[in-house]
Write a protein that holds these residues in place. Sequence first.
Motif, mmCIF file in Angstrom:
data_model
loop_
_atom_site.group_PDB
_atom_site.id
_atom_site.type_symbol
_atom_site.label_atom_id
_atom_site.label_comp_id
_atom_site.label_asym_id
_atom_site.label_seq_id
_atom_site.Cartn_x
_atom_site.Cartn_y
_atom_site.Cartn_z
ATOM 1 N N PRO A 8 -42.812 -5.481 -33.440
ATOM 2 C CA PRO A 8 -43.044 -5.588 -34.656
ATOM 3 C C PRO A 8 -42.825 -6.632 -35.684
ATOM 4 O O PRO A 8 -41.900 -7.172 -35.295
ATOM 5 C CB PRO A 8 -42.093 -4.082 -35.076
ATOM 6 N N LEU A 9 -43.474 -6.813 -36.701
ATOM 7 C CA LEU A 9 -43.361 -8.097 -37.296
ATOM 8 C C LEU A 9 -43.930 -8.020 -38.753
ATOM 9 O O LEU A 9 -44.872 -7.059 -39.107
ATOM 10 C CB LEU A 9 -44.218 -9.319 -36.854
ATOM 11 N N LEU A 10 -43.302 -8.667 -39.697
ATOM 12 C CA LEU A 10 -43.700 -8.686 -41.124
ATOM 13 C C LEU A 10 -43.399 -10.290 -41.529
ATOM 14 O O LEU A 10 -42.359 -10.699 -41.658
ATOM 15 C CB LEU A 10 -42.863 -7.694 -41.754
ATOM 16 N N ASN A 11 -44.724 -10.820 -41.737
ATOM 17 C CA ASN A 11 -44.584 -12.204 -42.283
ATOM 18 C C ASN A 11 -43.600 -13.262 -41.368
ATOM 19 O O ASN A 11 -42.908 -14.074 -41.943
ATOM 20 C CB ASN A 11 -44.039 -12.471 -43.779
ATOM 21 N N GLU A 12 -44.259 -13.287 -40.033
ATOM 22 C CA GLU A 12 -43.592 -14.420 -39.294
ATOM 23 C C GLU A 12 -44.343 -15.295 -38.424
ATOM 24 O O GLU A 12 -44.314 -15.605 -37.390
ATOM 25 C CB GLU A 12 -42.824 -13.492 -38.201
ATOM 26 N N ASP A 13 -45.735 -15.848 -39.280
ATOM 27 C CA ASP A 13 -46.413 -16.367 -38.605
ATOM 28 C C ASP A 13 -45.954 -17.739 -37.924
ATOM 29 O O ASP A 13 -46.456 -18.109 -37.244
ATOM 30 C CB ASP A 13 -47.607 -16.685 -39.601
ATOM 31 N N GLU A 14 -44.729 -18.268 -38.541
ATOM 32 C CA GLU A 14 -44.187 -19.612 -38.386
ATOM 33 C C GLU A 14 -43.750 -19.595 -36.764
ATOM 34 O O GLU A 14 -43.892 -20.499 -36.054
ATOM 35 C CB GLU A 14 -43.265 -20.063 -39.120
ATOM 36 N N SER A 15 -43.209 -18.216 -36.313
ATOM 37 C CA SER A 15 -42.495 -18.203 -35.079
ATOM 38 C C SER A 15 -43.370 -17.840 -34.121
ATOM 39 O O SER A 15 -43.056 -17.500 -32.910
ATOM 40 C CB SER A 15 -41.180 -17.244 -35.111
ATOM 41 N N LEU A 16 -44.662 -16.841 -34.328
ATOM 42 C CA LEU A 16 -45.473 -16.378 -33.297
ATOM 43 C C LEU A 16 -45.766 -17.260 -32.178
ATOM 44 O O LEU A 16 -45.813 -16.692 -31.063
ATOM 45 C CB LEU A 16 -46.552 -15.588 -34.251
ATOM 46 N N LYS A 17 -46.387 -18.172 -32.439
ATOM 47 C CA LYS A 17 -46.840 -19.169 -31.426
ATOM 48 C C LYS A 17 -45.894 -19.645 -30.294
ATOM 49 O O LYS A 17 -45.875 -19.499 -29.075
ATOM 50 C CB LYS A 17 -47.777 -20.282 -31.837
ATOM 51 N N GLU A 18 -44.664 -19.926 -30.741
ATOM 52 C CA GLU A 18 -43.500 -20.190 -30.043
ATOM 53 C C GLU A 18 -43.148 -19.064 -29.244
ATOM 54 O O GLU A 18 -42.592 -19.214 -28.091
ATOM 55 C CB GLU A 18 -42.599 -20.933 -30.871
ATOM 56 N N LEU A 19 -42.772 -17.818 -29.824
ATOM 57 C CA LEU A 19 -42.471 -16.711 -29.038
ATOM 58 C C LEU A 19 -43.597 -16.502 -28.033
ATOM 59 O O LEU A 19 -43.040 -16.053 -26.771
ATOM 60 C CB LEU A 19 -42.191 -15.399 -30.289
ATOM 61 N N HIS A 20 -44.836 -16.332 -28.604
ATOM 62 C CA HIS A 20 -45.766 -16.041 -27.335
ATOM 63 C C HIS A 20 -45.638 -16.702 -26.178
ATOM 64 O O HIS A 20 -45.596 -16.423 -25.122
ATOM 65 C CB HIS A 20 -47.107 -16.188 -28.047
ATOM 66 N N ASN A 21 -45.428 -18.221 -26.475
ATOM 67 C CA ASN A 21 -45.450 -19.026 -25.399
ATOM 68 C C ASN A 21 -44.326 -19.033 -24.387
ATOM 69 O O ASN A 21 -44.261 -19.119 -23.351
ATOM 70 C CB ASN A 21 -45.494 -20.708 -25.850
ATOM 71 N N TRP A 22 -43.103 -18.729 -25.055
ATOM 72 C CA TRP A 22 -41.852 -18.440 -24.361
ATOM 73 C C TRP A 22 -42.126 -17.220 -23.592
ATOM 74 O O TRP A 22 -41.632 -17.251 -22.362
ATOM 75 C CB TRP A 22 -40.716 -18.149 -25.539
ATOM 76 N N ILE A 23 -42.777 -16.132 -24.174
ATOM 77 C CA ILE A 23 -42.797 -14.813 -23.196
ATOM 78 C C ILE A 23 -43.684 -15.253 -22.013
ATOM 79 O O ILE A 23 -43.554 -14.675 -20.914
ATOM 80 C CB ILE A 23 -43.462 -13.752 -24.377
ATOM 81 N N VAL A 24 -44.686 -15.823 -22.152
ATOM 82 C CA VAL A 24 -45.796 -15.918 -21.163
ATOM 83 C C VAL A 24 -45.154 -16.771 -20.229
ATOM 84 O O VAL A 24 -45.319 -16.581 -18.952
ATOM 85 C CB VAL A 24 -47.013 -16.781 -21.904
ATOM 86 N N SER A 25 -44.271 -17.797 -20.372
ATOM 87 C CA SER A 25 -43.557 -18.704 -19.486
ATOM 88 C C SER A 25 -42.710 -17.710 -18.702
ATOM 89 O O SER A 25 -42.519 -17.954 -17.431
ATOM 90 C CB SER A 25 -42.589 -19.702 -20.286
ATOM 91 N N VAL A 26 -41.713 -16.869 -19.400
ATOM 92 C CA VAL A 26 -41.112 -15.917 -18.505
ATOM 93 C C VAL A 26 -41.907 -14.948 -17.633
ATOM 94 O O VAL A 26 -41.351 -14.858 -16.451
ATOM 95 C CB VAL A 26 -40.203 -15.156 -19.527
ATOM 96 N N MET A 27 -42.876 -14.541 -18.093
ATOM 97 C CA MET A 27 -43.761 -13.545 -17.354
ATOM 98 C C MET A 27 -44.521 -14.394 -16.209
ATOM 99 O O MET A 27 -44.323 -13.862 -15.095
ATOM 100 C CB MET A 27 -44.839 -12.951 -18.176
ATOM 101 N N GLN A 28 -44.878 -15.565 -16.200
ATOM 102 C CA GLN A 28 -45.336 -16.332 -15.111
ATOM 103 C C GLN A 28 -44.484 -16.583 -14.152
ATOM 104 O O GLN A 28 -44.973 -16.557 -13.073
ATOM 105 C CB GLN A 28 -46.318 -17.289 -15.779
ATOM 106 N N SER A 29 -43.338 -17.041 -14.531
ATOM 107 C CA SER A 29 -42.341 -17.674 -13.601
ATOM 108 C C SER A 29 -41.684 -16.344 -13.036
ATOM 109 O O SER A 29 -41.283 -16.459 -11.730
ATOM 110 C CB SER A 29 -41.117 -18.162 -14.499
ATOM 111 N N ASN A 30 -41.623 -14.965 -13.308
ATOM 112 C CA ASN A 30 -41.459 -13.927 -12.521
ATOM 113 C C ASN A 30 -42.464 -13.196 -12.106
ATOM 114 O O ASN A 30 -42.386 -12.074 -11.322
ATOM 115 C CB ASN A 30 -40.486 -13.067 -13.558
ATOM 116 N N GLN A 31 -43.791 -13.495 -12.065
ATOM 117 C CA GLN A 31 -45.042 -12.828 -11.729
ATOM 118 C C GLN A 31 -44.968 -11.584 -11.887
ATOM 119 O O GLN A 31 -45.634 -10.643 -11.174
ATOM 120 C CB GLN A 31 -45.158 -13.103 -10.155
#
Length: 322
Positions: A8-31
């Motif tokens: 859930p989010l409210l006015n967090e556009d500055e952090s969304l790309k960084e958060l997305h990339n971080w989550i994707v990295s964790v998901m891919q590394s753990n398959q």
Amino acid sequence: MDISVVIPLLNEDESLKELHNWIVSVMQSNQFSYEILFIDDGSTDQSWQTITELGEINPNVKGIRFLKNFGKSQALHAGFAKAEGDVVITMDADLQDNPEEIPELFKMIKKEGLDLVSGWKKKRYDSFISKNLPSKLFNWAARKTSGVQLNDFNCGLKAYSNTVVKHVDVYGEMHRYIPVLAKNAGFIKIGEKVVLHQARKYGQTKFGMNRFINGFLDLITIWFVSHFGKRPMHLFGALGVIMTLIGFGFAFYLGIDKLFLNPTGRLITDRPQFYIALSTMIIGSQLFIAGFLGELVLRSNRQNQQRYYIKEELNLHRTPQL
């Protein structure tokens, strides 16, 4: 699908790309097979545009956009309704929750058989006076009232089995008490994990001191609902009986005293016991009426009332990819 990450989010556009990339990295590394559900709770900045851009490059990114700000509980409710993963992870969008915790949370749900795991921000990077101290008092009161032995009820980083999120109704501002709601629904395997807490990198917190006042009021509400939500007459009726008995007791005493013990004494209406008897009997009658009204409201509840309105959805009908 292994994991649904609900954010859930409210006015967090500055952090969304960084958060997305971080989550994707964790998901891919753990398959892990996964989906990321961003719930835009009426943002007025570029948050939805950023979510849309992320969804175009990553089909595992899904989004729900509210017509206006309906609150975190309603955002979680919408996310839980759409989540497809065996394990559902919730986290805040401000980068204070660490996605590296996800694999261990997933393991605690899948391999240890827990229904819910709540994060514990044991070391916090918030102001002691404005956040840490009130949070400690709030968590102490929540433990004593609910019986759920968690150190940090309000941590946004939590993990749930899919069954829990489909059966627990998060409403009002009850997102703080999802573990209590889960316990009341019969999900008693509740664990806790110490998680890393990070200083806010972008923007400012959306919560002020009033959230603790609201939190304590919600705590009283959830205590009442969990104990008497299905039988309000048991509380109001019991209090009504006590008050009425007190009133009749004083009235009986005044009658005996006036008729047999002291017939020539002062008038009954000049004695304070008369007003105590009158007041308690009136209050007792009102409590009985409150109990009856509670029973009537319970029988005409509005569980299906629309609590929020979705403006747009993103990628919710696509098949996630590894």
